[in-house]
Design an enzyme around this catalytic site. Structure first.
Site, PDB file in Angstrom:
ATOM      1  CD  GLU A  80      -2.711   1.464   0.116  1.00 61.30           C
ATOM      2  OE1 GLU A  80      -3.286   0.513  -0.450  1.00 61.30           O
ATOM      3  OE2 GLU A  80      -2.803   2.646  -0.305  1.00 61.30           O
ATOM      4  CB  THR A 125      -6.369   0.673  -3.630  1.00 65.65           C
ATOM      5  OG1 THR A 125      -5.475   1.183  -2.651  1.00 65.65           O
ATOM      6  CG2 THR A 125      -6.350  -0.839  -3.554  1.00 65.65           C
ATOM      7  CG  HIS A 241      -4.289   4.099   3.325  1.00 64.98           C
ATOM      8  ND1 HIS A 241      -4.960   5.252   3.653  1.00 64.98           N
ATOM      9  CD2 HIS A 241      -4.782   3.701   2.126  1.00 64.98           C
ATOM     10  CE1 HIS A 241      -5.825   5.540   2.697  1.00 64.98           C
ATOM     11  NE2 HIS A 241      -5.737   4.620   1.756  1.00 64.98           N
ATOM     12  CG  ASP A 300      -1.560   1.024  -3.884  1.00 61.41           C
ATOM     13  OD1 ASP A 300      -0.578   1.517  -3.297  1.00 61.41           O
ATOM     14  OD2 ASP A 300      -2.735   1.142  -3.467  1.00 61.41           O
ATOM     15  CG  HIS A 301      -1.808   4.679  -4.901  1.00 68.55           C
ATOM     16  ND1 HIS A 301      -1.581   5.365  -3.736  1.00 68.55           N
ATOM     17  CD2 HIS A 301      -2.815   3.804  -4.644  1.00 68.55           C
ATOM     18  CE1 HIS A 301      -2.420   4.942  -2.812  1.00 68.55           C
ATOM     19  NE2 HIS A 301      -3.188   3.973  -3.329  1.00 68.55           N
TER      20      HIS A 301
HETATM   21  C1  GP9 Z   1      -9.119   0.137   1.104  1.00 70.20           C
HETATM   22  C2  GP9 Z   1      -7.730   0.182   0.575  1.00 70.20           C
HETATM   23  C3  GP9 Z   1      -7.210   1.581   0.355  1.00 70.20           C
HETATM   24  O1  GP9 Z   1      -9.677  -1.129   1.163  1.00 70.20           O
HETATM   25  O2  GP9 Z   1      -7.565  -0.654  -0.488  1.00 70.20           O
HETATM   26  O3  GP9 Z   1      -7.625   2.178  -0.823  1.00 70.20           O
HETATM   27  P1  GP9 Z   1      -7.024   3.576  -1.336  1.00 70.20           P
HETATM   28  O4  GP9 Z   1      -7.501   4.648  -0.395  1.00 70.20           O
HETATM   29  O5  GP9 Z   1      -5.528   3.484  -1.348  1.00 70.20           O
HETATM   30  O6  GP9 Z   1      -7.557   3.713  -2.692  1.00 70.20           O
HETATM   31 MN    MN Z   2      -3.919   2.343  -2.151  1.00 70.70          MN
END
Ligand code: GP9
Ligand code: MN
Length: 474
Positions: A80, A125, A241, A300-301
């Site tokens: 993440e 995500t 996150h 992911d980003h």
């Molecule tokens: C939530 C997680 C985060 O289930 O995958 O998503 P994001 O905020 O990074 O898009």
């Molecule tokens: Mn994410």
């Protein structure tokens, strides 16, 4: 208070909560009417342009890799908000992610793509998930996972199932309705979804958006062991996150001291993620699942947005120019293929390239599918990385908002025929991908050896239903 609530539409439950049921009904009605016209006016002819593009853009497999991971379990790990600048970064002389650094330097024969970029838009995500499993882009606005969740897809899990007998699962410490996953996963042919209801979600196990990574990985081992082999498992971490909070007892590195809370916290959660991976790899080895599996990790980003440029310039010791900001969209892609040598790979690529890469490792030709990316190991791989906003990076040029930079030096270069041609190709690629989603074109893509996925064949869920209800009401 939530300016992106409607454009991102990340979870219907939240939209209801903030708009009220009455306004929500109107909102959904308008959205449905807009969608319905585009879908109804589409025909199979619309697919012709798309297929012409994807088949001419196709890069044929490299014989050295084709079929080399046939029948092996695939363990895909989502890191993440993890950016590549963290790799080998030292904060006050101390490595932030010592475990990932070793993998990046070829430990256990991992191959590290150090010029791999995320290509996500507002779907964050969920866009990353969409790209990696479908080799198509997210939408210019909103999250395709939510607004196009009932489209027809020809996704990696379904292809692996039909062509190679794979079962598939996603494991994630958040509840299943977030990003509309419980709907779209069925359309992608994902067999099992181990969501938060399968994990111990007691308060002490939670931080930021959900389950902490260490208990997540611990509890995931028996779930993986329960899967029928060969399997394709996607484990999605969550602790690193925004706002990157971490309980004091879980922190093993001091925060940074830029005075920007988000940036300062980021290093602690990244370290926590690194430690959770080390623990998970040990457990995978103990369980015997490690040795013979393809293991893939990806960021992911970005975790740190342009709003934090001042603090980031302190961290990176340089000004965050638009060029540097584009460079900062690098996220790690690491892959371990049993019996293949690892090392650093400097091929430029992005998230849409992962699906054809994995198909070819299985010995399945990606040519018959509508893939917007190309196999990273192919000699004909396209090194143009399109960003969702139409900017791009290639090994030579970087385009950011009408200015072209030399990718190696960061110096501004004059636009020329070549850079204009790249821009035209990028725009074409993005708009064809959008057309597929807006018009639901894959329902017209008939293949002799691939059956359309039937979403009603899939069911997700288990106990803890009350907890799920509670969490969305709070
Ligand atoms: C939530 C997680 C985060 O289930 O995958 O998503 P994001 O905020 O990074 O898009
Ligand atoms: Mn994410």
């Amino acid at each position: 208070d939530l300016p992106e609530l409607l454009t991102r539409t990340f979870d219907h439950k939240y939209v209801v909560k903030y708009l009220g049921v009455h306004n929500y009904t109107i909102y959904v009605g308008v959205q449905a009417a807009q969608n319905a016209t585009q879908v109804a006016n589409a025909s199979s002819e619309d697919l012709t342009d798309v297929v012409n593009y994807t088949s001419s853009h196709y890069a044929k497999p490299n014989a050295e890799y084709f079929g080399k991971a046939k029948g092996k379990n695939i363990i895909k790990i989502h890191l993440e908000s993890f950016q590549s600048f963290l790799i080998d970064y030292k904060l006050n002389g101390e490595e932030v992610t010592p475990f990932l650094n070793k993998l990046a330097h070829g430990k256990d024969d991992f191959t590290y793509f150090d010029t791999f970029f995320h290509q996500t838009g507002q779907g964050k995500t969920s866009d990353a998930e969409l790209m990696m499993d479908n080799s198509m882009f997210g939408l210019p606005e909103g999250a395709a996972f939510v607004t196009k969740g009932e489209n027809t897809f020809q996704s990696l899990p379904a292809i692996l199932d039909q062509k190679a007998g794979y079962t598939s699962a996603v494991l994630h410490g958040d509840y299943k309705s977030f990003w509309n996953r419980d709907t779209i996963y069925k359309h992608m042919g994902i067999d099992q979804f181990f969501d938060a209801s399968y994990y111990n979600m007691d308060e002490e196990n939670l931080v930021n958006m959900g389950l902490k990574d260490k208990p997540f990985f611990k509890e995931s081992i028996p779930m993986l062991e329960s899967m029928k082999k060969p399997f394709y498992a996607h484990l999605m971490t969550l602790t690193n996150h925004y706002p990157f909070n971490l309980d004091e007892k879980d922190a093993t590195i001091a925060k940074a001291t830029t005075g920007d809370k988000t940036v300062d916290n980021y290093f602690q959660t990244a370290r926590y993620l690194d430690e959770s991976l080390e623990q998970f790899f040990k457990d995978l080895k103990k369980s015997g699942m490690y040795k013979d599996s393809v293991i893939l990790l990806y960021g992911d980003h970005n975790g740190i947005s342009e709003n934090h440029n001042r603090a980031m310039s302190e961290i990176q010791g340089k000004e965050i120019t638009p060029y540097q900001n584009a460079q900062n969209q690098r996220v790690p892609l690491m892959i371990r293929i049993p019996d293949k040598k690892g090392g650093v790979n400097h091929t430029y690529g992005g998230e849409v390239d992962v699906m054809p890469t994995l198909l070819h490792l299985q010995g399945i030709d990606s040519n018959e599918f509508v893939n917007f990316g190309t196999d990273l190991f192919s000699k004909k791989h396209d090194e143009t990385v399109a960003f969702r906003n139409g900017n791009y990076v290639t090994p030579k040029y970087t385009l950011v908002d009408n200015t072209v930079y030399d990718t190696k030096t960061g110096k501004v270069v004059k636009q020329n025929k070549k850079t204009e041609a790249i821009k035209a190709r990028v725009d074409n690629q993005l708009s064809l991908s959008d057309k597929v989603l807006y018009r639901d074109l894959l329902r017209f893509h008939k293949l002799s050896d691939f059956k359309p996925v039937n979403p009603s064949d899939y069911f997700y869920g288990k106990a803890n239903k009350e907890k799920e209800a509670d969490s969305s009401a709070n």
